[in-house]
Design an enzyme around this catalytic site. Structure first.
Site, mmCIF file in Angstrom:
data_model
loop_
_atom_site.group_PDB
_atom_site.id
_atom_site.type_symbol
_atom_site.label_atom_id
_atom_site.label_comp_id
_atom_site.label_asym_id
_atom_site.label_seq_id
_atom_site.Cartn_x
_atom_site.Cartn_y
_atom_site.Cartn_z
ATOM 1 N N SER A 182 0.831 -1.205 0.000
ATOM 2 C CA SER A 182 0.000 0.000 0.000
ATOM 3 C C SER A 182 0.864 1.252 0.000
ATOM 4 O O SER A 182 0.622 2.193 -0.778
ATOM 5 C CB SER A 182 -0.918 0.007 1.224
ATOM 6 O OG SER A 182 -1.879 -1.020 1.164
ATOM 7 N N ARG B 100 -1.075 8.314 5.252
ATOM 8 C CA ARG B 100 -2.199 7.734 6.000
ATOM 9 C C ARG B 100 -3.545 8.229 5.471
ATOM 10 O O ARG B 100 -4.504 7.469 5.360
ATOM 11 C CB ARG B 100 -2.080 8.074 7.480
ATOM 12 C CG ARG B 100 -1.170 7.164 8.265
ATOM 13 C CD ARG B 100 -1.875 5.890 8.634
ATOM 14 N NE ARG B 100 -1.043 5.037 9.472
ATOM 15 C CZ ARG B 100 -1.386 3.839 9.883
ATOM 16 N NH1 ARG B 100 -2.544 3.334 9.542
ATOM 17 N NH2 ARG B 100 -0.575 3.117 10.630
ATOM 18 N N HIS C 182 -4.221 6.564 2.147
ATOM 19 C CA HIS C 182 -4.552 5.167 2.384
ATOM 20 C C HIS C 182 -5.981 5.004 2.892
ATOM 21 O O HIS C 182 -6.683 4.049 2.549
ATOM 22 C CB HIS C 182 -3.571 4.579 3.400
ATOM 23 C CG HIS C 182 -3.802 3.136 3.718
ATOM 24 N ND1 HIS C 182 -4.456 2.731 4.861
ATOM 25 C CD2 HIS C 182 -3.473 2.009 3.052
ATOM 26 C CE1 HIS C 182 -4.519 1.411 4.880
ATOM 27 N NE2 HIS C 182 -3.929 0.944 3.798
#
Length: 212
Positions: free
Chosen positions: A20, A43, A46
């Site tokens: 990822s 973050r 994601h």
């Protein structure tokens, strides 16, 4: 009974996170994002699956480090709604930091009625004993962010960092702009976008990057 389809997918959690992070870096232009905010940016991407979300990411100088130091010192995390609280990965918190949301306390509804505001805003008044040096994560209510800024102006203790991610069409943009102009340490996503998942993701970024 027919055999299940031969699905091929990554099952190892560590490999999922590594892949990822790699794909996010390939798909994203982080050149305009300060180095100290890269973990936060990754973050956020994601969490929502959109590399362009970081175009609205703003922060005061040294904000991420201030948040990390506060967590390392054992300071609490104050959340405007339970959804933010539930998204924070407790096992990554450096000092088993307390994660608090006062929205559901019995005193909040009558206080909101007395103040003539939302329950989310009224719940901020109950943060006063824990606010000094804390990390604040607001991922839902613009009124909570506005009211927090008002209370700090009136003399409430200052937190180490305010994560401003309220979402919506009424007050979200304006409350985050007020935060940016307040002089307080902040990380915020400008405009209407935000939400509990992104606020929690920002907290999680302060405890360790996606690819570690």
């Amino acid at each position: 009974m027919t055999a299940s389809p031969p699905y091929r997918y990554i099952k190892d959690p560590a490999e999922i996170y590594r892949e990822s992070a790699r794909l996010i870096r390939e798909a994203s232009d982080l050149s305009a994002v300060p180095d100290e905010l890269h973990d936060v940016a990754i973050r956020l991407i994601h969490t929502c699956g959109r590399p362009d979300v970081v175009t609205g990411l703003r922060a005061s100088a040294g904000a991420a480090e201030a948040g990390r130091q506060a967590l390392a010192a054992g300071k609490p995390i104050l959340c405007d709604v339970e959804m933010v609280s539930k998204g924070i990965i407790r096992s990554r918190l450096p000092k088993r930091n307390e994660v608090m949301c006062t929205l559901g306390l019995g005193a909040v509804a009558p206080l909101a009625q007395r103040l003539g505001t939302t329950r989310s805003a009224a719940a901020v008044d109950l943060w006063q004993p824990w606010l000094a040096g804390a990390v604040v994560a607001i991922g839902n209510a613009p009124t909570a962010l506005f009211h927090l800024l008002e209370r700090i102006h009136e003399g409430f203790p200052k937190p180490a960092l305010i994560l401003g991610f309220p979402v919506g069409f009424v007050g979200a943009t304006e409350s985050k702009q007020a935060l940016i102009e307040s002089g307080l340490p902040y990380i915020a996503l400008t405009g209407r976008e935000g939400g509990s998942a992104l606020a929690a993701a920002a907290v999680n970024a302060l405890t360790g990057s996606l690819d570690t």
